[in-house]
Design an enzyme around this catalytic site. Structure first.
Site, PDB file in Angstrom:
ATOM      1  N   GLY A  38       6.425   4.016   4.154  1.00 29.11           N
ATOM      2  CA  GLY A  38       6.408   5.440   5.007  1.00 29.11           C
ATOM      3  C   GLY A  38       7.716   5.439   5.823  1.00 29.11           C
ATOM      4  N   GLY A  39       7.581   6.185   6.667  1.00 20.92           N
ATOM      5  CA  GLY A  39       8.604   6.357   7.759  1.00 20.92           C
ATOM      6  C   GLY A  39       8.782   5.186   8.520  1.00 20.92           C
ATOM      7  N   PHE A  40       7.739   4.252   8.750  1.00 20.31           N
ATOM      8  CA  PHE A  40       7.821   3.077   9.703  1.00 20.31           C
ATOM      9  C   PHE A  40       7.884   1.985   8.790  1.00 20.31           C
ATOM     10  CE2 PHE A  40       5.364   6.527  11.910  1.00 20.31           C
ATOM     11  CZ  PHE A  40       6.141   6.754  12.800  1.00 20.31           C
ATOM     12  N   GLY A  41       8.466   1.820   7.572  1.00 19.67           N
ATOM     13  CA  GLY A  41       8.508   0.712   6.835  1.00 19.67           C
ATOM     14  C   GLY A  41       7.473   0.611   5.977  1.00 19.67           C
ATOM     15  N   LEU A  78       0.869  -1.053   0.165  1.00 17.90           N
ATOM     16  CA  LEU A  78       0.069   0.062  -0.016  1.00 17.90           C
ATOM     17  C   LEU A  78       1.016   1.209   0.112  1.00 17.90           C
ATOM     18  CD1 LEU A  78      -2.426  -1.130   2.684  1.00 17.90           C
ATOM     19  CD2 LEU A  78      -2.798  -1.062   0.331  1.00 17.90           C
ATOM     20  N   GLY A  79       1.984   1.123   0.546  1.00 22.30           N
ATOM     21  CA  GLY A  79       2.952   2.393   0.463  1.00 22.30           C
ATOM     22  C   GLY A  79       4.285   2.127   1.292  1.00 22.30           C
ATOM     23  N   ASP A  81       2.424  12.868  15.372  1.00 20.52           N
ATOM     24  CA  ASP A  81       2.649  13.326  13.962  1.00 20.52           C
ATOM     25  C   ASP A  81       1.379  13.557  13.135  1.00 20.52           C
ATOM     26  OD1 ASP A  81       4.541  13.363  11.893  1.00 20.52           O
ATOM     27  OD2 ASP A  81       4.732  11.129  11.828  1.00 20.52           O
TER      28      ASP A  81
END
Ligand code: NAG
Ligand code: NAG
Ligand code: NAG
Ligand code: NAG
Ligand code: NAG
Ligand code: NAG
Ligand code: NAG
Ligand code: NAG
Ligand code: NAG
Ligand code: NAG
Length: 663
Positions: free
Chosen positions: A358-361, A355-356, A474
């Protein structure tokens, strides 16, 4: 009629004379055969002459054979002749060791069927040192010799010879046959375990002995292997016994078999019925040899390989789905997911489910195996970090949060160097998608206002309505997700804590995302509810203006621009031009002003989320901004407390817990 009489008489006489002059065995029965030495008849009808080392075995047809006309002898004349005879038999010499055998076997015509006086081994069980070469022996034999005895002038260790009263063959040849096509000689190996057939014929008219050898089933070759002109009158007595003899040596030995045998005086021996012959033992030494040297090792190797690959697969599978589960996690059982289930759900974390990033993997879509619930799985591949226990406790706490404007955290899974978080799946993705990078679908004002109110309600719930204060850290458009009904749901709260792995030791522990970061937050690294409000303010401006809070290339902050427009009394100009005129001016102004209020440098000026919800709902009047002397944000982009970032959507981390207890 009379003319036929002599003929009939001759026939009758012949029948009487030849009463016991013909026999044939397609396989043997013991009652017609006299055995000597170690010879036996096996249950399936094989005549087995020898079975071990240094033995002799003989087998004779039980009854004697009349080879001469007795009447002519009585006449006192020497006109008596040995009748023609012919015999054929099928045999096999099966050596214990490949093609090494001693000593051999022979077809014998002898005055007696008791050859116990004969010597074993090289004497083939038919002669002894006294009888060998002695004219009084009256022995005719055809030897199948598999050992070379120089004392008997043997030509090699694989030959056929005609022996008359002596083991010094009258004639011999290497084993083989002449094929019928061009009479070419074909070698045969007697001790090869091969089934062969031998023919011995004597013609009283020609005084000739023919011996023919062939592999079984090819039939009798036209040209004999041995042909000897010899008058057997002096050798063969009127009554003789016919049979076989075989001996083995001290070292190598073979089993000598006769499978079938046919004999006839004064005529051609009847053909053997090859299909009726008994079978050789199934695991003969040779077959066993192949089985032991090739097949068995091969089978063992295959079994071994299968076992190894099974173990490897099992270990691989075990490792592949291995998880880290510590004692203290037991109580979180209901919140723990099996890695295997997540693996299956996401089809092995297939890229097409991605899906994407991001900053968290990476985030994957998945469908849980049993419940068929659609989930989003965040896969964070960071090395084990300090405070994992506290973090998991917080994760589980978060799992207990329930609000229609926050994304439900369903649970987690831990592996070595990996943490997986499982969320409700939001089919319409993040709000970012509808705002930036020329979206396919643009949200109209009504939808935007609904999103804003939703996020405000969600944030208020985190800050106030639960038994602990939850600071999101955040808040930004890309962390706002949309469910099926385009309801806004706040996601990813507290996850910035994931990044407290201590690699950024030089920088102060920084939170959030540039542009959404309150100045005092950047300075001190401490997150509070009012730093969340600051981020929310930036988010409000982002949604209304359709622009990111910070333009990295131009190094301008959106809040500064809106602020200067407000100063000029043109705040409405800040609205997203893509909306056209399809908006409510008062609502837009309210949201923009609220955005500026929340973006105040002084945290004390910023409203609480409770108040924000009141203002947005129109239950309370927004204070006049001018009274609060809002000017600049005071936030310098170049400030070194902020780690260098290239995009405004990346997140930072903090050290302290995002849950501050009590209130
Ligand atoms: C062997 O003996 C049996 C009876 O003892 C007899 O029926 C049979 O014909 C004999 N076979 C030969 C080949 O002489
Ligand atoms: C060989 O045959 C004889 C007689 O049948 C038997 O006594 C002996 O045990 C056999 N030996 C082997 C090694 O089979
Ligand atoms: C055998 O002897 C008889 C008389 O004793 C005689 O008639 C016959 O011709 C003899 N046969 C031969 C083959 O000499
Ligand atoms: C017949 O043969 C024997 C030897 O087999 C011999 O002694 C005898 O003299 C012979 N008789 C005649 C008539 O040839
Ligand atoms: C030949 O055999 C006979 C009887 O078996 C024996 O008396 C004689 O000595 C033998 N001759 C030789 C030369 O061995
Ligand atoms: C067999 O041949 C060998 C070697 O030529 C010889 O010494 C021996 O006397 C012969 N034996 C007979 C019985 O002919
Ligand atoms: C047959 O055997 C002989 C001697 O062992 C050898 O010289 C010859 O080449 C063989 N012939 C064939 C066709 O194998
Ligand atoms: C032996 O073989 C030769 C050559 O094939 C043949 O002419 C002769 O008739 C045969 N003799 C016997 C008894 O089969
Ligand atoms: C939101 O998701 C629902 C369900 O998947 C879908 O029917 C709808 O078209 C989506 N809306 C947008 C704007 O993508
Ligand atoms: C960052 O800015 C603040 C004031 O906004 C200042 O106190 C601090 O020293 C600055 N940090 C650095 C590393 O320059």
């Amino acid at each position: 009629m009379l003319a036929e009489l002599p003929f009939l008489l001759i026939q009758l006489m012949y029948t009487l004379v030849s009463a016991d002059q013909e026999f044939h065995f397609n396989g043997f029965q013991s009652n017609n055969i006299s055995l000597g030495g170690v010879a036996i008849i096996t249950p399936n009808g094989l005549l087995k002459l020898t079975n071990s080392t240094f033995v002799a075995g003989q087998a004779f047809y039980s009854n004697s054979i009349t080879f001469k006309n007795k009447d002519s002898l009585k006449n006192g004349t020497n006109s008596s002749l040995v009748y023609s005879f012919s015999t054929t038999f099928v045999f096999a010499i099966v050596p214990k060791y490949s093609q090494v055998s001693a000593h051999g076997m022979s077809f014998v015509i002898a005055p007696t069927k008791d050859l116990s006086a004969a010597a074993p081994s090289e004497y083939l069980g038919i002669f002894n040192p006294t009888s060998n070469g002695n004219a009084s022996s009256h022995v005719f034999a055809v030897e199948l010799d598999t050992f070379r005895n120089l004392q008997f002038q043997d030509i090699n260790d694989n030959h056929v010879g005609i022996d008359i009263n002596s083991l010094n063959s009258s004639v011999s040849r290497p084993a083989g046959y002449f094929d019928d096509v061009n009479e070419e000689f074909q070698n045969l190996t007697l001790p090869g375990g091969q089934i062969m057939q031998l023919w011995v014929e004597y013609s009283d008219l020609e005084k000739q002995i023919n011996v023919t050898l062939a592999p079984i089933k090819i039939g009798k070759p036209k040209k004999p292997l041995l042909s000897l002109r010899y008058d057997l009158d002096k050798i063969i007595n009127e009554e003789m016994y016919v049979g076989f003899s075989s001996t083995t040596g001290t070292l190598a030995f073979a089993a000598h078999y006769v499978l079938g045998w046919s004999f006839m005086v004064n005529g051609m021996a009847r053909e053997l019925e090859l299909s009726k012959l008994p079978k050789l033992p199934r695991i003969g030494p040779k077959k066993k040899h192949i089985f032991l040297t090739i097949e068995l090792p091969l089978i063992l190797v295959i079994i071994l390989l299968l076992t190894i690959s099974g173990i490897v697969y099992y270990r691989w599978r075990k490792k592949k789905f291995a998880e880290v589960l510590e004692d203290w996690e037991i109580e979180y059982g209901p919140h723990r997911f099996k890695y295997k289930d997540l693996y299956v759900a996401t089809e092995g974390f297939d890229d097409k489910e991605l899906l994407g990033i991001g900053g968290f993997g990476r985030v994957y879509r998945g469908v849980l195996p049993v419940s068929k619930i659609e989930v989003a799985v965040k896969r964070d591949s960071h090395e084990s970090r300090q405070g994992m226990r506290e973090f998991i406790a917080e994760i589980v706490s978060i799992g207990r949060l329930r609000h229609r404007n926050i994304v439900q955290l369903l649970g987690y899974c831990r592996r070595k160097g990996e943490l997986l978080l499982v969320y409700d799946y939001m089919p319409n993705g993040s709000l970012d998608r509808f705002l930036h990078n020329s979206p396919d679908i643009m949200l109209n004002w009504k939808q935007r206002l609904r999103v804003i109110k939703g996020v405000a309600a969600g944030l208020k719930y985190l800050h106030q309505d639960w038994d602990q204060v939850v600071i999101h850290r955040d808040v930004k458009a890309s962390n706002v997700l949309l469910d099926i009904d385009m309801n806004a749901r706040l996601g990813d709260f507290g996850l910035s804590r994931l990044y407290d792995h201590g690699t950024d030791t030089q920088t102060t522990h920084v939170v959030g995302t540039i542009g959404y970061l309150a100045p005092e937050h950047a300075r001190t690294g401490k997150a509070t509810t009012s730093t969340d409000v600051y981020s929310f303010g930036a988010f409000l401006l982002e949604v209304v203006c359709g622009r990111r809070p910070i333009d990295v290339r131009k190094e301008v902050l959106l809040v500064d621009q809106v602020c200067s427009l407000w100063n000029k009394g043109e705040i409405i100009q800040a609205v997203d031009h893509k909306l056209g005129v399809d908006y409510v001016v008062e609502e837009v102004e309210l949201v923009l002003k609220l955005g500026l209020l929340c973006s105040c440098v002084d945290p004390n000026v910023r409203p609480s989320m409770q108040q924000v919800v009141q203002y947005l709902g129109g239950y309370e009047q927004l204070p006049e901004l001018s009274d609060l002397s809002i000017s600049q944000t005071g936030f310098t982009f170049e400030n070194d407390t902020v780690d260098v970032l290239t995009t405004s959507t990346q997140s930072y981390s903090v050290v302290e817990s995002f849950l501050s207890s009590g209130r």
